[in-house]
Each structure stands twice: as structure tokens, then as C-alpha cells.
Design a protein around this motif. Structure first.
Motif, PDB file in Angstrom:
ATOM      1  N   UNK A 103       0.798  -1.222   0.000  1.00  0.00           N
ATOM      2  CA  UNK A 103       0.000   0.000   0.000  1.00  0.00           C
ATOM      3  C   UNK A 103       0.834   1.277   0.000  1.00  0.00           C
ATOM      4  N   UNK A 104       2.054   1.196  -0.492  1.00  0.00           N
ATOM      5  CA  UNK A 104       2.865   2.393  -0.663  1.00  0.00           C
ATOM      6  C   UNK A 104       3.462   2.922   0.625  1.00  0.00           C
ATOM      7  N   UNK A 105       4.159   4.047   0.482  1.00  0.00           N
ATOM      8  CA  UNK A 105       4.867   4.627   1.620  1.00  0.00           C
ATOM      9  C   UNK A 105       3.988   5.590   2.408  1.00  0.00           C
ATOM     10  N   UNK A 106       4.233   5.617   3.706  1.00  0.00           N
ATOM     11  CA  UNK A 106       3.551   6.533   4.610  1.00  0.00           C
ATOM     12  C   UNK A 106       4.562   7.031   5.633  1.00  0.00           C
ATOM     13  N   UNK A 107       4.138   7.980   6.442  1.00  0.00           N
ATOM     14  CA  UNK A 107       4.946   8.397   7.574  1.00  0.00           C
ATOM     15  C   UNK A 107       4.961   7.306   8.629  1.00  0.00           C
ATOM     16  N   UNK A 108       5.658   7.558   9.711  1.00  0.00           N
ATOM     17  CA  UNK A 108       5.790   6.541  10.754  1.00  0.00           C
ATOM     18  C   UNK A 108       4.437   6.139  11.323  1.00  0.00           C
ATOM     19  N   UNK A 202      22.187   4.824  11.476  1.00  0.00           N
ATOM     20  CA  UNK A 202      21.967   4.359  10.100  1.00  0.00           C
ATOM     21  C   UNK A 202      23.117   3.539   9.538  1.00  0.00           C
ATOM     22  N   UNK A 203      24.326   3.732  10.053  1.00  0.00           N
ATOM     23  CA  UNK A 203      25.475   2.981   9.541  1.00  0.00           C
ATOM     24  C   UNK A 203      25.392   1.493   9.857  1.00  0.00           C
ATOM     25  N   UNK A 204      24.552   1.136  10.834  1.00  0.00           N
ATOM     26  CA  UNK A 204      24.385  -0.274  11.157  1.00  0.00           C
ATOM     27  C   UNK A 204      23.633  -1.011  10.056  1.00  0.00           C
ATOM     28  N   UNK A 205      22.908  -0.255   9.239  1.00  0.00           N
ATOM     29  CA  UNK A 205      22.117  -0.848   8.162  1.00  0.00           C
ATOM     30  C   UNK A 205      22.637  -0.325   6.829  1.00  0.00           C
ATOM     31  N   UNK A 206      23.835  -0.725   6.487  1.00  0.00           N
ATOM     32  CA  UNK A 206      24.530  -0.153   5.346  1.00  0.00           C
ATOM     33  C   UNK A 206      23.806  -0.390   4.028  1.00  0.00           C
ATOM     34  N   UNK A 207      23.126  -1.505   3.890  1.00  0.00           N
ATOM     35  CA  UNK A 207      22.460  -1.816   2.629  1.00  0.00           C
ATOM     36  C   UNK A 207      21.003  -1.377   2.612  1.00  0.00           C
ATOM     37  N   UNK A 208      20.535  -0.748   3.686  1.00  0.00           N
ATOM     38  CA  UNK A 208      19.147  -0.315   3.744  1.00  0.00           C
ATOM     39  C   UNK A 208      18.241  -1.395   4.292  1.00  0.00           C
ATOM     40  N   UNK A 209      17.294  -0.991   5.096  1.00  0.00           N
ATOM     41  CA  UNK A 209      16.379  -1.947   5.713  1.00  0.00           C
ATOM     42  C   UNK A 209      15.144  -2.146   4.845  1.00  0.00           C
ATOM     43  N   UNK A 210      14.552  -3.320   4.942  1.00  0.00           N
ATOM     44  CA  UNK A 210      13.335  -3.628   4.185  1.00  0.00           C
ATOM     45  C   UNK A 210      12.235  -2.622   4.492  1.00  0.00           C
ATOM     46  N   UNK A 211      12.144  -2.176   5.725  1.00  0.00           N
ATOM     47  CA  UNK A 211      11.071  -1.290   6.152  1.00  0.00           C
ATOM     48  C   UNK A 211      11.107   0.054   5.433  1.00  0.00           C
ATOM     49  N   UNK A 212      12.248   0.423   4.848  1.00  0.00           N
ATOM     50  CA  UNK A 212      12.340   1.722   4.181  1.00  0.00           C
ATOM     51  C   UNK A 212      11.420   1.817   2.969  1.00  0.00           C
ATOM     52  N   UNK A 213      10.981   0.683   2.446  1.00  0.00           N
ATOM     53  CA  UNK A 213      10.052   0.728   1.316  1.00  0.00           C
ATOM     54  C   UNK A 213       8.643   1.101   1.765  1.00  0.00           C
ATOM     55  N   UNK A 214       8.406   1.095   3.073  1.00  0.00           N
ATOM     56  CA  UNK A 214       7.105   1.478   3.601  1.00  0.00           C
ATOM     57  C   UNK A 214       7.108   2.884   4.180  1.00  0.00           C
ATOM     58  N   UNK A 215       8.289   3.335   4.653  1.00  0.00           N
ATOM     59  CA  UNK A 215       8.381   4.644   5.289  1.00  0.00           C
ATOM     60  C   UNK A 215       8.685   5.723   4.259  1.00  0.00           C
ATOM     61  N   UNK A 216       8.044   6.868   4.405  1.00  0.00           N
ATOM     62  CA  UNK A 216       8.328   7.989   3.519  1.00  0.00           C
ATOM     63  C   UNK A 216       9.746   8.474   3.769  1.00  0.00           C
ATOM     64  N   UNK A 217      10.411   9.091   2.769  1.00  0.00           N
ATOM     65  CA  UNK A 217      11.809   9.499   2.912  1.00  0.00           C
ATOM     66  C   UNK A 217      12.092  10.354   4.132  1.00  0.00           C
ATOM     67  N   UNK A 218      11.137  11.160   4.548  1.00  0.00           N
ATOM     68  CA  UNK A 218      11.365  12.053   5.679  1.00  0.00           C
ATOM     69  C   UNK A 218      11.543  11.303   6.987  1.00  0.00           C
ATOM     70  N   UNK A 219      11.083  10.040   7.014  1.00  0.00           N
ATOM     71  CA  UNK A 219      11.132   9.279   8.258  1.00  0.00           C
ATOM     72  C   UNK A 219      12.404   8.469   8.371  1.00  0.00           C
TER      73      UNK A 219
END
Length: 220
Positions: A103-108, A202-219
Motif C-alpha cells: 500500500x505504498x509509503x507513509x509516515x511513521x 543508520x550505519x548499522x544498516x549499510x544496505x538499507x532496511x526492508x522497512x524503508x520501502x514502507x516509510x516515507x523518505x522524511x522518516x
């Protein structure tokens, strides 16, 4: 899966099992009436693994968690019977997270709401079916036990005397309430933990977390 993802998800699974087995009662409070049902904070690690590393890694984490619990004898939550139900509870929550990701990205707040509602629907509905199958068939055939003996005894101690279909319906209803409360807690706490990692380390997740596809960039 990459080596770092495998090792990370395996570590989460082992730690989740350790918490389930060793956490004090304050971290695993019993559900009222059916007090063999316990709220397990270790599920936060299962869901956090899913949100960080993705579905395959989350499945590995939940599998390791259940495998360790299944190899340890004991009460609900340990031993093959309790471990299998715990695994199904986590798995049905994962289904809700996957649906929410469509269902796309949203805020937190929006992400937390859609993940919670979706997981609430999948866990309560699918686990009610699973528990019914355990009651009428799987518990006795696969695990050699009568699922209803203990809850019937507990309910009788509380002055609730039921048998047959009435007992099944009552146990399923209470277990559904338990699953509903548990999934709301587990999803929201996991999301807050993972979002904190994203913003504070953020450096602990160098390749990006799966959850980032749900969170809007600002979050992020």
C-alpha cells in the motif's frame, strides 16, 4: 541471502529463543483466564528481523526461534507443541506485514497503523483457523495430547464450566483476543525499535532496511 543477512537473522533468532526461555515473568505476563498464553517480548526480535532484513531473513529468524524452543521440553512456549503455535503466530503476522507493504509509503504513524491493522487481521483470522485445527485434529494426532484438557480445567477453576462446541468456541474467542493484543504490541514496538535504529544508527544498516520501502523518505 547475503552472509551478513543470514548471520544477522540467525543471531536474532537465537536471541529471541533465549529471551523466551529465560526472560522473567514481568517480561512475559500471562493472558487473563487462559494464563498459559503468555505475551512474549521476544516476538519483537522476530518482527524486527523481518523489518530490517526482509521476509526471507524474518522467516529464518522465526524458524530458528521455534527450532530452539521445540528442542527444549517444558510448558507452553517450549517443546514442539508450544513452539509450533508460536511459529505460526509469527508467520501469520508476517503475512500482514507483506500485505501492508503493498500500500505504498507513509509516515511513521501511517505505516504503523497499516501494518498493525493488516497484521491484526491476518493473525487473528489465520490463527483462529489454526487453533481450531489443532483442537479437532493436529494436537492429538501429531503431538499426542488433548488441546482442551488444560484450558477446560483452568476455566472450571474460574467457575466457567463448558464442554463440547461451547468450550471450543470459548477457547477460540479468548485466544483470538490474546492474539489481537499481542500483535498490536509486537508490531508497534518492533517498528519503533527499527525506526530508532534507522534514525540514530543508520550505519548499522549499510544496505538499507526492508522497512524503508514502507516509510516515507522524511522518516528514514
Amino acid at each position: 541471502m547475503r552472509t551478513t543477512v543470514i548471520s544477522g537473522s540467525a543471531t536474532f533468532g537465537a536471541l529471541a529463543a533465549l529471551i523466551t526461555l529465560a526472560a522473567p515473568p514481568a517480561l512475559q505476563p500471562p493472558f487473563p483466564v487462559l494464563f498459559y498464553l503468555k505475551f512474549d517480548v521476544a516476538e519483537v526480535l522476530d518482527l524486527s528481523s523481518f523489518m530490517i532484513f526482509g521476509p526471507s531473513a524474518g522467516l529464518l529468524t522465526a524458524g530458528i526461534h521455534a527450532l530452539i524452543l521445540g528442542s527444549v521440553g517444558g510448558s507452553a512456549g517450549a517443546g514442539p507443541f508450544g513452539a509450533s503455535l508460536k511459529f505460526l503466530g509469527v508467520l501469520t503476522t508476517y503475512v500482514g506485514l507483506l500485505i501492508a507493504s503493498r500500500f505504498g509509503r507513509r509516515g511513521l504513524v501511517g505505516t504503523g497503523l497499516k501494518m498493525t491493522l493488516s497484521s491484526l487481521g491476518t493473525r487473528v483470522s489465520l490463527m483462529t483457523v489454526a487453533n481450531y485445527l489443532y483442537i479437532v485434529f493436529l494436537a492429538q494426532v501429531v503431538f499426542g495430547m488433548n488441546y482442551l484438557d488444560y484450558p477446560q480445567f483452568i476455566l472450571s477453576q474460574a467457575g466457567i464450566n463448558l464442554t463440547g462446541a461451547g468450550l471450543i468456541e470459548y477457547v477460540l474467542a479468548l485466544t483470538a483476543v490474546y492474539n489481537a493484543v499481542h500483535v498490536v504490541f509486537s508490531v508497534l514496538v518492533s517498528l519503533l525499535v527499527v525506526n530508532t535504529l534507522l534514525t540514530r544508527a543508520p550505519n548499522l544498516l549499510q544496505t538499507g532496511a526492508w522497512i524503508t520501502r514502507l516509510l516515507s523518505p522524511a522518516v528514514k
